[in-house]
Design an enzyme around this catalytic site. Structure first.
Site: not given
Ligand code: ATP
Length: 325
Positions: A26, A28, A77, A130, A132
């Site tokens: 919102r 943004v 993801r 997140t 976490d």
């Molecule tokens: P959370 O901490 O809540 O799990 P996050 O953003 O760390 O969030 P991830 O599943 O690690 O969650 O990443 C989300 C998405 O970002 C992945 O499904 C993928 O599409 C993309 N992503 C993650 N790592 C990479 C990378 N090294 N290069 C490009 N894209 C990535």
């Protein structure tokens, strides 16, 4: 990375959902529209970007959104986006749609994706979202405080019933390998013991002996907090019961921790970060993440941010060990 002021920007949510992501979207949208920048919402994270799933974000789309948990844009993801081919597909979609800047709301993984897009020429800015709180570059992430309230509320309820029955309640708290949520919950919820990866922990010393000492003082109810992924809390509850004689129950709080209306702090953080993200993109700058440090909102280079590490706060560990006797 510097380009000109974008005419159109995109916004997406990625990784695990967190309360307050909607408030960030919102902010943004409203900030960008105010500055004559059109906003496209990309649904289903990087999957949606690769497949061109976009919706026009006008002022109406984000009304009545501030208080809603989850994410209107959905999150996902996306394996394909981890590959160069996937990233190039996403880049082509951005080019086709005229997206000249992108805001990615998510965790560290999502920021790695944001970095890849910035490298390809779409200035991208990350906003930490997140529950976490495991993103090193920022003191707090959007969603953490709401999840903390949810966990503490659950602990309070478990304590009521544990007190009535003279039981021990063993509670598993989310964290994705990081103990921030468990540790803060333990301080705010009065955990007897808090087991997180970041501390040396011995079940015999830190739970059994502690409970036995406390039993001698006349207290017969306990709350043991365990960060997810450390141990099987059902087996732990059985062990506690066998060794202390106190009836013990295990509760995995699970995905309840991810939902709910965002706390005021998260709404504020999301609004401030969303506003700042557009200010950065407006200058044609990408490859940045938005952070809060000491209650000041700022931004930093994504790579620098990703190379940082965050440990559980030693003062919070000391406070927990001192107060929760
Ligand atoms: P959370 O901490 O809540 O799990 P996050 O953003 O760390 O969030 P991830 O599943 O690690 O969650 O990443 C989300 C998405 O970002 C992945 O499904 C993928 O599409 C993309 N992503 C993650 N790592 C990479 C990378 N090294 N290069 C490009 N894209 C990535």
């Amino acid at each position: 990375m510097m380009n000109g002021k974008p005419k159109i920007i995109g916004v997406l949510t990625s990784g695990g959902d967190a309360p307050g992501m909607n408030a960030a979207v919102r902010a943004v949208v409203r900030t960008a529209i105010k500055r004559d920048i059109r906003v496209l919402g990309i649904t289903n994270g990087y999957n949606g970007l690769i497949n061109g799933e976009v919706i026009e974000m006008d002022l109406r789309k984000v009304s009545s959104l501030l208080h809603r948990g989850g994410t209107l844009l959905k999150t996902a993801r996306c394996k394909e986006f981890r590959t160069k081919e996937g990233q190039l597909k996403a880049y082509e979609v951005c080019k086709e749609m005229g997206i000249e800047g992108l805001v990615v709301i998510g965790g560290d993984g999502s920021f790695r994706g944001a970095k890849a897009l910035s490298d390809l020429g779409v200035p991208t800015v990350g906003i930490p979202g997140t529950i976490d709180n495991d993103i090193a570059s920022t003191d707090y992430t959007i969603g953490f405080y709401t999840a903390l309230n949810t966990v503490v509320d659950a602990i309070d309820r478990l304590r009521d019933t544990s007190e009535s029955h003279n039981r021990c309640s063993v509670v598993e708290v989310m964290g994705h390998g990081a103990g921030h949520l468990a540790l803060y919950s333990s301080i705010a919820g009065g955990g007897t013991s808090c087991w997180i990866n970041e501390v040396d922990f011995d079940v015999e010393k830190d739970i059994i002996q502690k409970m036995k000492r406390t039993l001698r003082t006349g207290k017969h109810n306990f709350v043991i907090i365990v960060s997810e992924g450390i141990t099987d809390i059902h087996a732990l509850a059985k062990e506690i019961e066998a060794k202390t004689g106190v009836e013990s129950r295990a509760t995995v709080l699970g995905h309840i921790q991810r939902g709910g209306s965002p706390a005021a702090y998260d709404r504020l953080l999301a609004s401030r970060m969303g506003y700042h993200a557009v200010e950065v993109l407006e200058q044609g700058i990408g490859d940045r993440v938005i952070v809060v440090r000491g209650d000041v909102i700022g931004d930093m280079d994504i790579t620098e941010a990703l190379n940082m590490t965050k440990k559980a706060d030693p003062i919070m560990i000391a406070i927990n060990e001192t107060i929760n006797i």
